[in-house]
Write an enzyme that holds these catalytic residues in place. Structure first.
Site, PDB file in Angstrom:
ATOM      1  N   TYR A  75       0.649  -1.335   0.007  1.00 21.33           N
ATOM      2  CA  TYR A  75      -0.148  -0.048   0.046  1.00 21.33           C
ATOM      3  C   TYR A  75       0.664   1.323  -0.006  1.00 21.33           C
ATOM      4  O   TYR A  75       0.327   2.292   0.352  1.00 21.33           O
ATOM      5  CB  TYR A  75      -0.943   0.100   1.172  1.00 21.33           C
ATOM      6  CG  TYR A  75      -2.290  -0.849   1.104  1.00 21.33           C
ATOM      7  CD1 TYR A  75      -2.026  -2.419   0.890  1.00 21.33           C
ATOM      8  CD2 TYR A  75      -3.412  -0.364   1.524  1.00 21.33           C
ATOM      9  CE1 TYR A  75      -3.178  -3.003   0.727  1.00 21.33           C
ATOM     10  CE2 TYR A  75      -4.462  -1.360   1.330  1.00 21.33           C
ATOM     11  CZ  TYR A  75      -4.401  -2.493   1.102  1.00 21.33           C
ATOM     12  OH  TYR A  75      -5.570  -3.408   0.959  1.00 21.33           O
ATOM     13  N   ASP A  91     -10.856  -9.555   8.078  1.00 23.16           N
ATOM     14  CA  ASP A  91      -9.850 -10.079   8.851  1.00 23.16           C
ATOM     15  C   ASP A  91      -9.160 -11.300   8.273  1.00 23.16           C
ATOM     16  O   ASP A  91      -8.303 -11.740   9.066  1.00 23.16           O
ATOM     17  CB  ASP A  91     -10.331 -10.148  10.337  1.00 23.16           C
ATOM     18  CG  ASP A  91     -11.359 -11.149  10.507  1.00 23.16           C
ATOM     19  OD1 ASP A  91     -11.828 -12.121   9.470  1.00 23.16           O
ATOM     20  OD2 ASP A  91     -11.909 -11.558  11.698  1.00 23.16           O
ATOM     21  N   ASP A 204      11.496 -42.409 -19.893  1.00 23.67           N
ATOM     22  CA  ASP A 204      10.884 -41.280 -20.766  1.00 23.67           C
ATOM     23  C   ASP A 204      11.454 -41.514 -22.352  1.00 23.67           C
ATOM     24  O   ASP A 204      12.232 -40.727 -22.851  1.00 23.67           O
ATOM     25  CB  ASP A 204      11.655 -40.001 -20.034  1.00 23.67           C
ATOM     26  CG  ASP A 204      11.242 -38.704 -20.808  1.00 23.67           C
ATOM     27  OD1 ASP A 204      10.096 -38.523 -21.619  1.00 23.67           O
ATOM     28  OD2 ASP A 204      11.957 -37.751 -20.570  1.00 23.67           O
TER      29      ASP A 204
END
Ligand code: SPV
Ligand code: MG
Length: 431
Positions: A75, A91, A204
């Site tokens: 902020y 909250d 693979d």
């Protein structure tokens, strides 16, 4: 008149937001910040509507006096320019990574005596239902598919994590961290051929067939919303690849990466230790063109992966191929290396970027893992794939647990390093 500020990073206004605004109104003039898309996707959901629509949605609320754009998660800038007397928020930010934002706000307000107000977070059946509907929308093929292209315009580098199951998908989907006051999460998921094969105990070598690979995609898609980049291996025969493209597109996959190898494919990390054959430029370009001709949407991407550095064919060959593949219609270039130093990858990226400012560049820093995302981005890389780290972290942990149960003839010794039962049963969302 006092000023009270709150920031919204939502694409739907529900009773929780109205509750905050009604509370806020009692303190003064209500200013609402709408968090920019780029900031929102650092830690929250991807927006399902445009930023302009989100802005308009907030502007139309009767409780709101003024709407501003909040460009950053933290902020500082807003507080500096607005100096609100109060900042109000649900909250829920007292817990989890969002706590860092609350800490930031608390510190800023203290500097000039502003007040922080936490109102109880509203979560009920109706809010959950709205939440579920947005999640569902984000997981739909149309939304999910185009999200990778959207991310490429919004993120300095798209951070992609390997997933191979529902649970690994959830880790990629839900993990958000706070580190040094910064929040971050993964942007996309990689369905690796290596890890998909390993999960099935197979090598693979394009042995796990497409039907099974699609099943993995489906498992991941069922529980996630983030975009998927699919490791398409060599893409197979051109006649087969076009069907794969259509299927992936229909499922909502964002991109397929195919590598320029042919014949029996072996994993690239073997390099030249095993026999591997690179495809000809002409034939691989034909494959790319066939895929591009077949796809039906603009959002799907076919990314060409260059194996020249892996196969030690040299930088010139890699660059020549990159130029040819882009000309053939590739939507991105993946350059791979198995060196521990990132120097050859960076040399490629620098040269490629000096010639081509547009085409997305993808890298997989498995062996050259010291390089940071920022350094990669500075060299023009757009997508970084962490291709196997989840699998490699799970395997030793599981093996050690198996060994220790055998050693102690009971589970007590391993229990303290395990996820508590309560956590594992609440890990999965229920409907
Ligand atoms: C994969 O993850 O399957 C890849 C990347 O193709 S690599 O294993 O580095 O070749
Ligand atoms: Mg692979």
């Amino acid at each position: 008149m006092k000023t009270i500020y709150t920031c919204f990073c939502t694409d739907v206004i529900h009773e929780g937001h109205i509750n905050i605004l009604n509370h806020a109104r009692q303190y003064g003039e209500v200013v609402v910040g709408v968090l920019s898309d780029a900031a929102m996707i650092r830690y929250n959901r991807f927006p399902t509507i445009s930023f302009q629509e989100r802005l308009k949605m907030v502007e139309e609320l009767s409780q709101v006096s003024k709407v501003i754009v909040q460009e950053d998660i933290m902020y500082d800038e807003v507080v500096r320019t607005l100096q609100p007397d109060y900042i109000i928020h649900g909250d829920n930010w007292k817990q989890g990574p969002e706590r860092a934002i609350r800490d930031n706000v608390e510190k800023l307000l203290q500097q000039y005596g502003g007040t922080l107000i936490d109102v109880p977070y509203t979560y009920n059946e109706q809010v959950k239902h709205i939440d579920d509907k947005i999640k569902e929308k984000l997981s739909m093929p149309e939304f999910r598919r185009r999200r990778l292209r959207q991310l490429l315009t919004m993120r300095p580098i798209v951070k992609t994590l390997e997933v191979h199951s529902g649970i690994t998908g959830l880790i990629a989907e839900k993990t958000v961290v706070e580190h040094n006051g910064e929040l971050d999460q993964f942007d996309a998921m990689w369905i690796s051929s290596l890890c998909d094969s390993i999960a099935k105990g197979k090598p693979d070598i394009e042995l796990v067939d497409m039907t099974s690979r699609f099943r993995t995609i489906d498992d991941v898609m069922e529980v996630t919303t983030k975009p998927i980049i699919f490791d398409g291996d060599t893409g197979g025969l051109i006649e087969h690849f076009v069907y794969t493209v259509r299927s992936l597109e229909r499922m909502g996959v964002s991109a397929v990466i195919i590598e320029d190898k042919t014949g029996l494919k072996k994993n690239s990390l073997f390099g030249t230790e095993v026999m591997q054959t690179q495809d000809t430029i002409e034939h691989f370009c034909e494959k790319i063109k066939a895929g591009k001709r077949t796809q039906l949407t603009d959002s799907f991407m076919i990314i060409a992966r260059i194996e020249s550095l892996i196969l030690e064919k040299g930088m010139d060959d890699a660059l020549k191929r990159a130029r040819a593949y882009v000309k053939a219609g590739a939507d991105g270039i993946m350059i791979h290396s198995r060196k521990e130093s990132p120097s050859e990858i960076l040399a490629f990226c620098d040269q490629f970027r000096s010639e081509d400012k547009q085409t997305p560049l993808v890298v997989v820093p498995t062996s050259y893992h010291s390089i940071t995302e920022q350094e990669l981005s500075e060299h023009g890389v757009n997508i970084v794939i962490y291709a196997n780290q989840l699998t490699r972290s799970a395997f030793p942990a599981m093996e050690q647990t198996a060994k220790d149960i055998l050693k102690y003839h009971r589970a007590q010794e391993v229990d303290e390093r395990l996820l508590p039962i309560k956590d594992i049963i609440t890990l999965i969302d229920t409907l």
